[in-house]
Design an enzyme around this catalytic site. Structure first.
Site, PDB file in Angstrom:
ATOM      1  N   TYR A  87      20.545  50.589  36.403  1.00 34.22           N
ATOM      2  CA  TYR A  87      20.715  49.229  35.885  1.00 34.22           C
ATOM      3  C   TYR A  87      19.927  48.247  36.752  1.00 34.22           C
ATOM      4  CZ  TYR A  87      22.821  45.177  33.744  1.00 34.22           C
ATOM      5  OH  TYR A  87      23.010  44.013  33.049  1.00 34.22           O
ATOM      6  N   PHE A 139       0.370  31.234  17.511  1.00 30.66           N
ATOM      7  CA  PHE A 139       0.865  32.469  16.906  1.00 30.66           C
ATOM      8  C   PHE A 139       2.220  32.091  16.284  1.00 30.66           C
ATOM      9  CE2 PHE A 139       3.172  36.518  16.939  1.00 30.66           C
ATOM     10  CZ  PHE A 139       2.303  37.245  16.155  1.00 30.66           C
ATOM     11  N   THR A 140       2.594  32.766  15.198  1.00 35.65           N
ATOM     12  CA  THR A 140       3.796  32.352  14.433  1.00 35.65           C
ATOM     13  C   THR A 140       5.026  32.139  15.321  1.00 35.65           C
ATOM     14  OG1 THR A 140       4.105  34.695  13.975  1.00 35.65           O
ATOM     15  CG2 THR A 140       3.174  33.362  12.193  1.00 35.65           C
ATOM     16  N   ASP A 230      -1.651  33.524  27.106  1.00 39.03           N
ATOM     17  CA  ASP A 230      -0.998  34.596  26.347  1.00 39.03           C
ATOM     18  C   ASP A 230      -1.942  35.799  26.394  1.00 39.03           C
ATOM     19  OD1 ASP A 230      -0.141  36.380  24.375  1.00 39.03           O
ATOM     20  OD2 ASP A 230       0.453  34.810  22.965  1.00 39.03           O
ATOM     21  N   LYS A 273       1.339  45.165  21.872  1.00 37.09           N
ATOM     22  CA  LYS A 273      -0.106  45.140  21.693  1.00 37.09           C
ATOM     23  C   LYS A 273      -0.789  45.666  22.958  1.00 37.09           C
ATOM     24  CE  LYS A 273       1.530  42.197  18.523  1.00 37.09           C
ATOM     25  NZ  LYS A 273       1.493  40.776  18.662  1.00 37.09           N
ATOM     26  N   ARG A 396      -2.744  36.928   4.705  1.00 39.72           N
ATOM     27  CA  ARG A 396      -2.701  35.778   5.619  1.00 39.72           C
ATOM     28  C   ARG A 396      -3.320  34.612   4.859  1.00 39.72           C
ATOM     29  NH1 ARG A 396       0.811  36.678  10.007  1.00 39.72           N
ATOM     30  NH2 ARG A 396       1.919  36.620   8.073  1.00 39.72           N
ATOM     31  N   PHE A 462       6.922  35.262   3.362  1.00 41.34           N
ATOM     32  CA  PHE A 462       5.967  36.366   3.261  1.00 41.34           C
ATOM     33  C   PHE A 462       6.578  37.705   3.639  1.00 41.34           C
ATOM     34  CE2 PHE A 462       5.126  36.963   7.787  1.00 41.34           C
ATOM     35  CZ  PHE A 462       5.423  35.711   8.332  1.00 41.34           C
TER      36      PHE A 462
HETATM   37  C1  PLP Z   1       2.485  39.688  18.759  1.00 42.77           C
HETATM   38  C2  PLP Z   1       2.158  38.508  19.547  1.00 42.77           C
HETATM   39  C3  PLP Z   1       3.182  37.721  20.129  1.00 42.77           C
HETATM   40  C4  PLP Z   1       4.645  38.038  19.942  1.00 42.77           C
HETATM   41  O1  PLP Z   1       4.970  39.282  20.482  1.00 42.77           O
HETATM   42  P1  PLP Z   1       6.139  40.226  19.894  1.00 42.77           P
HETATM   43  O2  PLP Z   1       6.152  41.377  20.831  1.00 42.77           O
HETATM   44  O3  PLP Z   1       5.769  40.573  18.485  1.00 42.77           O
HETATM   45  O4  PLP Z   1       7.399  39.434  19.955  1.00 42.77           O
HETATM   46  C5  PLP Z   1       2.785  36.633  20.878  1.00 42.77           C
HETATM   47  N1  PLP Z   1       1.488  36.308  21.032  1.00 42.77           N
HETATM   48  C6  PLP Z   1       0.497  37.025  20.476  1.00 42.77           C
HETATM   49  C7  PLP Z   1      -0.923  36.623  20.672  1.00 42.77           C
HETATM   50  C8  PLP Z   1       0.797  38.147  19.713  1.00 42.77           C
HETATM   51  O5  PLP Z   1      -0.206  38.843  19.150  1.00 42.77           O
END
Ligand code: PLP
Length: 489
Positions: A87, A139-140, A230, A273, A396, A462
């Site tokens: 833990y 990003f969304t 990011d 990613k 998109r 979507f």
């Molecule tokens: C996918 C992504 C996120 C969010 O990450 P999740 O692991 O899906 O929550 C943030 N910024 C970028 C550029 C991304 O491609």
């Protein structure tokens, strides 16, 4: 030079053709099913003409996203077997922390369960009501977290960013004139940070240049504004800098990553990613920032040495992060994407250029000019392409947008079908198949019609929305396919 830091995987072909080459071998495989077109059409109907609602048993090539669908290396799988279940104080976390320090040059590391969890913590701590957050593109989930904390995003991309056809090498750059204007208008006190997204996800995986980041950093520093990077798609951005930016031709990916992070106060990532696993993290060299955020990790994620992740994922993440410094690794997707984009482009198809680092983006507006935006050309193209190929992409365009207060669709800037290339997943013949079927569809584009909603969720429609064709165009498309391809799948 470490073993993982192989030099440019540049192999010339005797024929003179530019062909991407897999610099890995396939040792674990998953069987794929290519259903007959009759079944694919039926599956599309069952899915309400929304590729998110297809089941993978009906999908041949899954090009929906690269999120959590990248192939892991043998080293990553092996590392999962030696994970340390604890833990607190897990050795797995220590190894991951070492990898972050080594790869990004950032000392203080917080683990989180995925990228948006990092966004939750960062926005909660730094964004106050009335704040504005300038960025190269949103990003969304980033936008949603800033909104929910009372902030507002300001996208200050350059004029090249949204052009379909361009030869600009760095469409992900932030516009410095607009940045200066934002600082002037709102004042630095209202700007908690400027956010740079590596390989801007929503506009085609397009990179920014090191020079741009350096200039953003200089302007931000002058006004005491923090730079947030990011790094979810940073490997590809670093690769593009090496490929396209004068002065970086012989710099290693690791040195490029260090320079990028050195120009940032704070970084965060989605491991879905960047390291081909699941999970995520936040890192900084500033202990003051680390101390502000660290208490939220046990509250939302889990103890500071696992952050909601399984220790097995953490081990694979450590290895995956190190593999990000391997040019053969980070260059693989962009090389395949370039092949696909250039093939479609030279055949006259409307595709976003130059090729980015995430997938091929087809301009549905140019592909289906006879389908009005109110009938969702990008959604129609995604449905039609699945029916004739078994490959699923992601809409998109306007379906991914929202309605205004009068209930009218806010039409998207561009209608795109995104065909994502998860890292190391597809072979060249599969990419050639995608290009071939796309060219057939282009030659038969007059047969594709629009879509209308039959079930429309109020938020993020979507994902779960259901649609239907405005006419019997899917039947006509299927009949033409059978005429041209006979009994072929
Ligand atoms: C996918 C992504 C996120 C969010 O990450 P999740 O692991 O899906 O929550 C943030 N910024 C970028 C550029 C991304 O491609």
């Amino acid at each position: 030079m470490k073993e993982t830091e192989s030099r440019t995987p540049h192999v010339k072909f005797y024929s003179g053709q530019e062909i991407p080459l897999e610099l890995h071998k396939v040792r674990i495989v998953q069987k794929l099913h290519l259903r007959p077109i009759e079944r694919r059409k039926q599956a599309m109907e069952e899915a309400g003409f929304n590729t998110f609602l297809l089941e993978t048993k009906d999908v041949f090539l899954d090009m929906l996203t690269d999120s959590g669908t990248n192939a892991m290396s043998d080293q990553q799988l092996g590392s999962m077997m030696v994970a340390d279940d604890a833990y607190a104080g897990s050795a797995s976390f220590t190894r991951m922390q070492e990898a972050v320090r080594d790869v990004f040059g950032m000392h203080h590391v917080l683990p989180v369960h995925q990228g948006r969890a990092a966004e939750n913590i960062i926005s909660k701590i730094f964004v106050k009501p009335g704040d504005v957050v300038p960025m190269n593109y949103h990003f969304t989930t980033t936008k949603a977290h800033i909104d929910i904390n009372g902030g507002q995003i300001l996208e200050i991309y350059t004029d090249e960013a949204l052009k379909i056809k361009s030869d600009c090498p760095f469409k992900g750059n932030l516009d410095l004139v607009k940045f200066a204007a934002v600082i002037e208008k709102y004042g630095a006190a209202k700007i908690p940070y400027v956010r740079m997204e590596a390989s801007t996800n929503l506009i085609g995986g397009q990179p920014f240049s090191m020079r741009n980041l350096r200039e953003v950093n200089a302007m931000a520093a002058k006004h005491g504004i923090m730079v947030l990077l990011d790094v979810s798609l940073v490997g590809e951005n670093a690769w593009f800098i090496k490929q396209r930016e004068p002065g970086y031709e012989t710099t290693s990916i690791r040195d490029i990553l260090h320079e990028m992070c050195g120009l940032s106060d704070l970084i965060y990532f989605s491991s879905r990613k960047v390291s081909c696993t699941r999970g995520g993290g936040i890192a900084t060299n500033r202990i003051d920032l680390f101390n502000k955020m660290k208490d939220l990790v046990p509250l939302y994620e889990g103890f500071l040495t696992y952050g909601g992740m399984s220790v097995r994922e953490i081990e694979a993440m450590a290895v995956g992060l190190r593999e990000t410094t391997d040019e053969a690794m980070v260059g693989q997707s962009p090389a395949f994407i370039k092949y696909l984009v250039n093939d479609l482009d030279s055949a006259g198809l409307p595709v976003v250029t130059p090729a980015g680092g995430l997938g091929a983006h087809i301009d549905a507006g140019g592909f289906l000019p006879h389908v009005p935006q109110a009938e969702y050309p990008a959604g129609a193209l995604a449905a039609a392409f699945y029916i004739i190929s078994g490959a699923r992409g992601m809409e998109r365009g306007t379906i991914s947008s929202v309605r205004d207060e009068h209930g009218n669709d806010i039409l998207a800037d561009v209608e795109l079908l995104r065909l994502a290339l998860p890292r190391r997943v597809f072979t060249l013949s599969q990419i050639m198949y995608v290009a071939d079927r796309m060219k057939w569809l282009y030659d038969n584009r007059d047969l594709v019609g629009g879509l209308k909603f039959t079930e429309e969720p109020a938020v993020l429609r979507f994902f779960l929305g259901r649609l239907a064709p405005v006419s019997d165009w899917p039947e006509k498309l299927m009949a033409k396919f059978r005429k041209d391809f006979g009994e072929s799948l």
